[in-house]
Design a protein around this motif. Structure first.
Motif, PDB file in Angstrom:
ATOM      1  N   ASP A   1      -3.017  11.320  -2.191  1.00  0.00           N
ATOM      2  CA  ASP A   1      -1.754  10.587  -2.156  1.00  0.00           C
ATOM      3  C   ASP A   1      -1.034  10.943  -0.868  1.00  0.00           C
TER       4      ASP A   1
ATOM      5  N   SER B   1      -9.941   8.616  -0.680  1.00  0.00           N
ATOM      6  CA  SER B   1      -9.128   7.676  -1.434  1.00  0.00           C
ATOM      7  C   SER B   1      -8.341   8.343  -2.557  1.00  0.00           C
ATOM      8  N   SER B   2      -8.687   9.592  -2.899  1.00  0.00           N
ATOM      9  CA  SER B   2      -7.983  10.290  -3.978  1.00  0.00           C
ATOM     10  C   SER B   2      -6.724  10.996  -3.489  1.00  0.00           C
TER      11      SER B   2
ATOM     12  N   ARG C   1       0.813  -1.221   0.000  1.00  0.00           N
ATOM     13  CA  ARG C   1       0.000   0.000   0.000  1.00  0.00           C
ATOM     14  C   ARG C   1       0.848   1.273   0.000  1.00  0.00           C
TER      15      ARG C   1
ATOM     16  N   SER D   1       3.494  11.542   3.703  1.00  0.00           N
ATOM     17  CA  SER D   1       2.787  12.378   4.662  1.00  0.00           C
ATOM     18  C   SER D   1       3.390  12.266   6.053  1.00  0.00           C
TER      19      SER D   1
ATOM     20  N   THR E   1      -1.560   6.067   2.952  1.00  0.00           N
ATOM     21  CA  THR E   1      -0.900   5.484   1.785  1.00  0.00           C
ATOM     22  C   THR E   1      -1.097   6.359   0.547  1.00  0.00           C
ATOM     23  N   ALA E   2      -0.577   5.865  -0.578  1.00  0.00           N
ATOM     24  CA  ALA E   2      -0.754   6.564  -1.856  1.00  0.00           C
ATOM     25  C   ALA E   2      -2.199   6.510  -2.326  1.00  0.00           C
ATOM     26  N   ARG E   3      -3.007   5.670  -1.718  1.00  0.00           N
ATOM     27  CA  ARG E   3      -4.422   5.557  -2.090  1.00  0.00           C
ATOM     28  C   ARG E   3      -5.334   5.826  -0.895  1.00  0.00           C
TER      29      ARG E   3
ATOM     30  N   SER F   1       1.533   9.137   0.434  1.00  0.00           N
ATOM     31  CA  SER F   1       2.723   8.301   0.504  1.00  0.00           C
ATOM     32  C   SER F   1       3.924   9.029   1.103  1.00  0.00           C
TER      33      SER F   1
END
Length: 245
Positions: free
Chosen positions: A139, A136-137, A88, A143, A105-107, A141
């Motif tokens: 990103d 969910s939009s 993830r 953060s 996560t990225a998602r 990753s």
């Protein structure tokens, strides 16, 4: 000393102000129980870099590795076991309690309420610049993040996401310095906290609704990326790096 360990520049406080943890390379975590006077290395059963770490209790801890694997320990870091699926692209790992784990996560955001056995994608949306945007939009990753009890904060580039129910629902918090990139946050409770943005340290007593600048970090002392963690209004850690070290 943290020689050979200070690689990821992410500092996390433990259950007491004297305990802190640093994510490092080669499956290791730097740990101190005396306020940073002495450090030791905790070893995970992997050689991948540890991306983030959280110890909501002295014996119970979680670690996220690059690639997405999440591990749990129930004996203070002596032994670790894999939990949850991999892949993830984690940006931050938070553990508001021993049973609740949040992975940005990225998602978007994933959450476990059973001690990391099963993760579920957090649904919902926030209003950004007058428009609704699905969680969910985002990103996340790269953060920064913070959690204490039911209060959680995740940085989203130039935005701050906040949860007051241990990550089940999220909303936006005003930026302390619009135009500056947010680098890290550390809250003492739902009202009082600090934020790093563009090498400047900001303080709030109003859940981020009002901020004031209290410190500018010399550029030569800023870690890449900067990181911090505070245990009280007066006591905290800020990760720094000096030229040549």
């Amino acid at each position: 000393a943290l020689d050979g360990l200070w690689q990821q520049d992410r500092v996390r406080l433990g259950p007491s102000p004297e305990e802190a943890y640093v994510a490092a390379e080669h499956g290791r975590i730097g740990a101190t129980s005396d306020g940073g006077g002495r450090w030791s290395a905790l070893q995970l059963p992997s050689d991948k870099p540890v991306f983030d770490v959280a110890f909501p209790a002295r014996d119970t801890g979680y670690a996220a590795l690059r690639g997405g694997a999440v591990y749990r320990t129930d004996d203070g870091g002596r032994a670790w076991r894999r939990c949850g699926p991999e892949g993830r692209a984690p940006g931050s790992l938070l553990a508001p309690s021993a049973s609740v784990v949040i992975v940005a996560t990225a998602r978007g955001i994933w959450r476990s309420s059973d001690g990391c056995a099963v993760f579920r994608h957090v649904r919902g949306a926030v209003t950004l610049h007058g428009k609704r945007r699905d969680l969910s939009s985002f990103d996340l990753s790269y953060s920064g993040a913070y959690a204490a009890s039911a209060h959680a904060i995740v940085l989203v580039g130039r935005e701050i996401l906040e949860s007051t129910d241990a990550g089940a629902h999220w909303q936006l918090v005003p930026h302390p310095a619009p135009g500056r990139l947010l680098e890290d946050v550390s809250f003492l409770n739902a009202n009082v906290g600090y934020a790093l943005a563009g090498g400047h340290l900001y303080f709030t007593r109003s859940r981020g609704r009002r901020w004031r600048e209290i410190l500018t970090l010399p550029s030569a002392e800023s870690a890449e990326p900067p990181a911090m963690s505070f245990s009280s209004v007066d006591d905290g850690y800020i990760a720094t790096r000096y030229p040549g070290e």
